[in-house]
Scaffold this motif. Structure first.
Motif, short mmCIF file in Angstrom:
data_model
loop_
_atom_site.label_atom_id
_atom_site.label_comp_id
_atom_site.label_asym_id
_atom_site.label_seq_id
_atom_site.Cartn_x
_atom_site.Cartn_y
_atom_site.Cartn_z
N ASP A 1 -14.32 -21.26 21.48
CA ASP A 1 -14.55 -20.52 22.73
C ASP A 1 -15.49 -19.34 22.50
N PHE A 2 -15.28 -18.63 21.39
CA PHE A 2 -16.11 -17.46 21.10
C PHE A 2 -17.55 -17.86 20.84
N LEU B 1 -7.29 -18.38 11.11
CA LEU B 1 -6.55 -18.22 12.35
C LEU B 1 -5.38 -19.19 12.45
N LYS B 2 -5.57 -20.39 11.96
CA LYS B 2 -4.50 -21.38 12.04
C LYS B 2 -3.26 -20.95 11.25
N SER B 3 -3.49 -20.16 10.21
CA SER B 3 -2.38 -19.73 9.36
C SER B 3 -1.88 -18.33 9.68
N ASN B 4 -2.68 -17.55 10.40
CA ASN B 4 -2.34 -16.13 10.58
C ASN B 4 -2.44 -15.66 12.03
N LYS C 1 -11.17 -30.21 15.18
CA LYS C 1 -10.08 -29.40 15.73
C LYS C 1 -10.05 -27.99 15.15
N PHE C 2 -11.21 -27.33 15.18
CA PHE C 2 -11.26 -25.91 14.82
C PHE C 2 -10.38 -25.15 15.79
N HIS C 3 -9.93 -23.98 15.36
CA HIS C 3 -9.10 -23.16 16.23
C HIS C 3 -9.87 -22.90 17.53
N TRP D 1 -23.03 -28.32 16.03
CA TRP D 1 -21.92 -27.63 15.38
C TRP D 1 -20.69 -27.59 16.26
N LEU D 2 -20.87 -27.30 17.53
CA LEU D 2 -19.73 -27.25 18.44
C LEU D 2 -19.06 -28.61 18.57
#
Length: 214
Positions: free
Chosen positions: A148-149, A182-185, A141-143, A133-134
């Motif tokens: 990291d989390f 997150l990418k939008s907000n 290109k996930f946030h 998954w990682l």
């Protein structure tokens, strides 16, 4: 899979389907003794692909969550017998489906215990693989806050404790939703919004995803 086959991809969400989504009967004005079927656009795409010399791939999501017996019968004929109102599907029409397991707390129809259903599909069980998954998350290109989390909290990639308690739970799909949010907000984060994806306990977790606002 569709890209590998060079196929036209046709996606259907079964919980939102009814038997009429496979076709609507009407009386042929030229022959009052027989009915014909008005085919929906998604079915026409299958035959349009065949006419263009291309394969098609029909993907049924949540196949075990059909709404009624009539819809289940239509699905069975389509998937099992590869027919639609007596007409055979093209040979290069491929069918795939996804479903939740019938051994958990999911609202599903138990077709997996029906031998007639089981022998008409080849089954593959998908399990959670953190490393895979990682890798996927970084390739897509996930946030970075998400990757990291999860890297620091591998056990929260799938929050089985919350899932088993019937709560909103973190899952691979939920983390993708968090990334999109997150990418939008990024400049206007709210704890409640994040919690709608992964639950409050994770959104407020021991290693917080970010400094969120109440």
């Amino acid at each position: 899979t569709a890209a590998a086959l060079g196929a036209v991809l046709i996606e259907r969400s079964v919980p939102h389907m009814s038997s009429l989504d496979f076709g609507i009967p009407f009386r042929d004005p030229s022959d009052s003794e027989f009915f014909k079927m008005l085919l929906p656009p998604w079915v026409k795409e299958i035959y349009a692909a065949e006419a263009a010399g291309k394969p098609s791939l029909v993907f049924f999501d949540e196949i075990t969550r059909y709404q009624d017996r009539e819809t289940g019968s239509a699905l069975f004929g389509f998937v099992g017998d590869r027919t639609l109102f007596g007409k055979k599907l093209p040979k290069d029409c491929h069918i795939m489906a996804a479903c939740n397991p019938d051994n958990g707390d999911y609202a599903v129809n138990t077709i997996m215990t029906d031998p007639a259903w089981r022998r008409r599909l080849r089954h593959a069980e998908v399990t959670v693989c953190a490393a895979g998954w990682l890798r996927h998350a970084r390739e897509e290109k996930f946030h970075p806050w998400v990757t990291d989390f999860v890297t620091s909290n591998i056990d929260l990639l799938l929050d089985e404790k919350a899932r088993n308690a019937g709560k909103v739970f973190a899952s691979p799909a939920a983390w993708e939703g968090v990334s999109t949010y997150l990418k939008s907000n990024e400049d206007s984060l709210y704890l409640t919004a994040l919690a709608s994806y992964v639950g409050y306990s994770v959104a407020m977790g021991r290693n917080q995803l970010t400094d969120t606002r109440p």
